[in-house]
Design a protein around this motif. Structure first.
Motif, short mmCIF file in Angstrom:
data_model
loop_
_atom_site.label_atom_id
_atom_site.label_comp_id
_atom_site.label_asym_id
_atom_site.label_seq_id
_atom_site.Cartn_x
_atom_site.Cartn_y
_atom_site.Cartn_z
N LEU A 113 0.80 -1.23 -0.01
CA LEU A 113 0.01 0.00 -0.10
C LEU A 113 0.89 0.97 0.04
O LEU A 113 1.87 1.20 0.58
N LYS A 114 0.33 2.22 -0.55
CA LYS A 114 1.15 3.33 -0.64
C LYS A 114 0.16 4.75 -0.75
O LYS A 114 -1.12 4.60 -1.11
N ARG A 115 0.57 5.87 -0.69
CA ARG A 115 -0.05 7.22 -0.55
C ARG A 115 -1.12 7.19 -2.01
O ARG A 115 -0.66 6.94 -2.77
N GLY A 116 -2.19 7.51 -2.04
CA GLY A 116 -3.27 7.65 -2.85
C GLY A 116 -4.06 6.42 -3.00
O GLY A 116 -5.17 6.38 -3.67
N ASP A 117 -3.77 5.24 -2.40
CA ASP A 117 -4.59 4.06 -2.15
C ASP A 117 -5.96 4.37 -1.54
O ASP A 117 -5.87 4.85 -0.55
N ASP A 136 -10.58 5.64 7.54
CA ASP A 136 -11.43 6.10 6.51
C ASP A 136 -11.17 5.38 5.18
O ASP A 136 -11.79 5.47 4.33
N GLY A 137 -10.10 4.62 5.29
CA GLY A 137 -9.72 3.63 4.05
C GLY A 137 -8.98 4.59 2.98
O GLY A 137 -8.69 4.08 1.64
N SER A 138 -8.75 5.84 3.07
CA SER A 138 -7.98 6.36 2.14
C SER A 138 -6.58 6.82 2.51
O SER A 138 -6.31 7.34 3.68
N PHE A 139 -5.42 6.38 1.90
CA PHE A 139 -4.24 6.65 2.51
C PHE A 139 -3.76 7.94 1.87
O PHE A 139 -3.22 8.21 0.81
N GLY A 140 -4.01 9.06 2.84
CA GLY A 140 -3.41 10.12 2.68
C GLY A 140 -2.14 10.66 3.28
O GLY A 140 -1.63 9.96 4.12
N PRO A 141 -1.91 12.08 3.26
CA PRO A 141 -1.03 12.61 4.01
C PRO A 141 -0.83 12.09 5.50
O PRO A 141 0.15 11.60 6.03
N ALA A 142 -1.76 12.20 6.36
CA ALA A 142 -1.62 11.93 7.87
C ALA A 142 -1.62 10.62 7.82
O ALA A 142 -0.73 10.05 8.68
N THR A 143 -2.25 9.74 6.89
CA THR A 143 -1.90 8.02 7.35
C THR A 143 -0.28 7.84 6.79
O THR A 143 0.30 7.12 7.35
N GLU A 144 0.20 8.53 5.87
CA GLU A 144 1.69 8.56 5.39
C GLU A 144 2.55 8.80 6.54
O GLU A 144 3.58 8.04 6.92
N LYS A 145 2.25 9.69 7.22
CA LYS A 145 2.96 10.33 8.32
C LYS A 145 2.99 9.33 9.31
O LYS A 145 3.94 8.96 10.06
N ALA A 146 1.62 8.72 9.55
CA ALA A 146 1.50 7.83 10.92
C ALA A 146 2.39 6.41 10.56
O ALA A 146 3.09 5.92 11.38
N LEU A 147 2.39 6.15 9.20
CA LEU A 147 3.11 4.88 8.84
C LEU A 147 4.76 5.15 8.95
O LEU A 147 5.36 4.21 9.51
N CYS A 191 3.45 0.32 3.13
CA CYS A 191 3.23 -0.93 3.74
C CYS A 191 3.43 -1.92 2.83
O CYS A 191 2.53 -2.28 2.09
N ASP A 192 4.32 -2.91 3.13
CA ASP A 192 4.56 -4.05 2.52
C ASP A 192 4.43 -5.37 3.60
O ASP A 192 4.03 -5.18 4.60
N ILE A 193 5.15 -6.37 2.82
CA ILE A 193 4.88 -7.55 3.77
C ILE A 193 5.42 -7.39 5.15
O ILE A 193 5.11 -7.93 6.27
N THR A 194 6.74 -6.85 5.10
CA THR A 194 7.34 -6.66 6.51
C THR A 194 6.65 -5.75 7.45
O THR A 194 6.59 -6.11 8.58
N THR A 195 5.94 -4.74 6.96
CA THR A 195 5.26 -3.88 7.81
C THR A 195 4.04 -4.48 8.18
O THR A 195 3.58 -4.39 9.21
#
Length: 272
Positions: free
Chosen positions: A212-216, A241-252, A261-265
């Motif tokens: 998973l990456k930003r924009g998904d 909310d199911g939207s990979f935005g800036p805030a989710t990217e920051k949390a990740l 977010c790959d298999i290791t994540t």
């Protein structure tokens, strides 16, 4: 033995004048909407404790104005052990400040204990300290005087304060206040949290876990967000909310120092 908490979201949806100032909130969010949101998070938090039963004595849709007398009668007939009323404030000489204000009935020792503990817990959880009113008070509001059980009325911020309004409009703030209020009641009442069941082992090799990456935008993103939030990494005001935005990217990134977010994540998030 059950511990019974009666609760209400103050007023109702169409109570005249009970809303945020338009110059501070173009949507003029109604007080009942803010009250209801905190109350619902409170109910969510209550599910974590053993033996807790809740009774909502206002109209949960906000469409019907249930009188204060009928709210108190319902709580008393049910045999509530504690009563809490959720509110947001306005007025009291105006001004830019505001803050949390928590009330109990005059002369109620147990009510004062709940009141003081709720205030302290909410402030610790990110509540707003203010300058417009005494933060904890004994006062004769109707629901405080006419319930048999110890009762508390909490004002979580001022709807006419330029300091408070941006905060009280946030869903994350409502969640913090709802959970903190329940935790305070549990502390005073001596309630215990439910024992969580050990997680079943997960065979990650058998799972189809996409990168998973930003924009998904999909349910898998939502699952990732739920796992991040559960580990203390907030994904923005919208939460999972199911939207990979800036805030989710920051949390990740904070979780693993990587923006995908790959298999290791996935293995780290699932604890396997």
């Amino acid at each position: 033995m059950a511990f019974k908490i009666a609760m209400d979201a103050g007023h109702y949806l169409k109570t005249p004048g009970k809303r945020c100032l338009k110059k501070l909130d173009p949507n003029e969010t109604r007080e009942w909407v803010l009250n209801d949101r905190v109350a619902r998070y409170f109910a969510e938090a209550a599910q974590q404790y053993e033996g807790v039963e809740l009774l909502r004595v206002d109209d949960p849709t906000g469409k019907k104005d249930v009188s204060l007398a009928n709210r108190c009668k319902a709580a008393n007939k049910w045999g509530a052990d504690m009563y809490h009323s959720f509110h947001h404030n306005a007025g009291i000489n105006g001004g830019s400040g505001g803050g949390l204000v928590v009330y109990s009935n005059k002369g109620s020792t147990k009510g004062a204990k709940y009141r003081d503990t709720i205030y302290a817990a909410c402030i610790d959880a990110g509540g707003i300290k203010g300058n417009r009113a005494e933060p904890v008070q004994a006062y004769g509001f109707y629901v405080l005087k006419h319930t048999d059980a110890p009762a508390v009325l909490t004002e979580y911020g001022f709807m006419d304060s330029k300091v408070d309004v941006p905060v009280i409009l946030r869903d994350s703030f409502a969640k913090q206040m709802g959970y903190a209020t329940m935790e305070a009641i549990a502390e005073v009442a001596g309630l215990r949290k439910k024992q969580s069941k050990p997680a079943e082992p997960v065979e990650t090799d058998a799972l189809d876990l996409p990168v998973l990456k930003r924009g998904d935008k999909n349910d898998t993103v939502k699952a990732m967000q739920i796992l991040l939030i559960g580990r203390g990494f907030e994904c923005g005001d919208s939460g999972a909310d199911g939207s990979f935005g800036p805030a989710t990217e920051k949390a990740l990134s904070a979780f693993q120092k990587s923006k995908i977010c790959d298999i290791t994540t996935w293995k780290k998030l699932l604890g396997v």
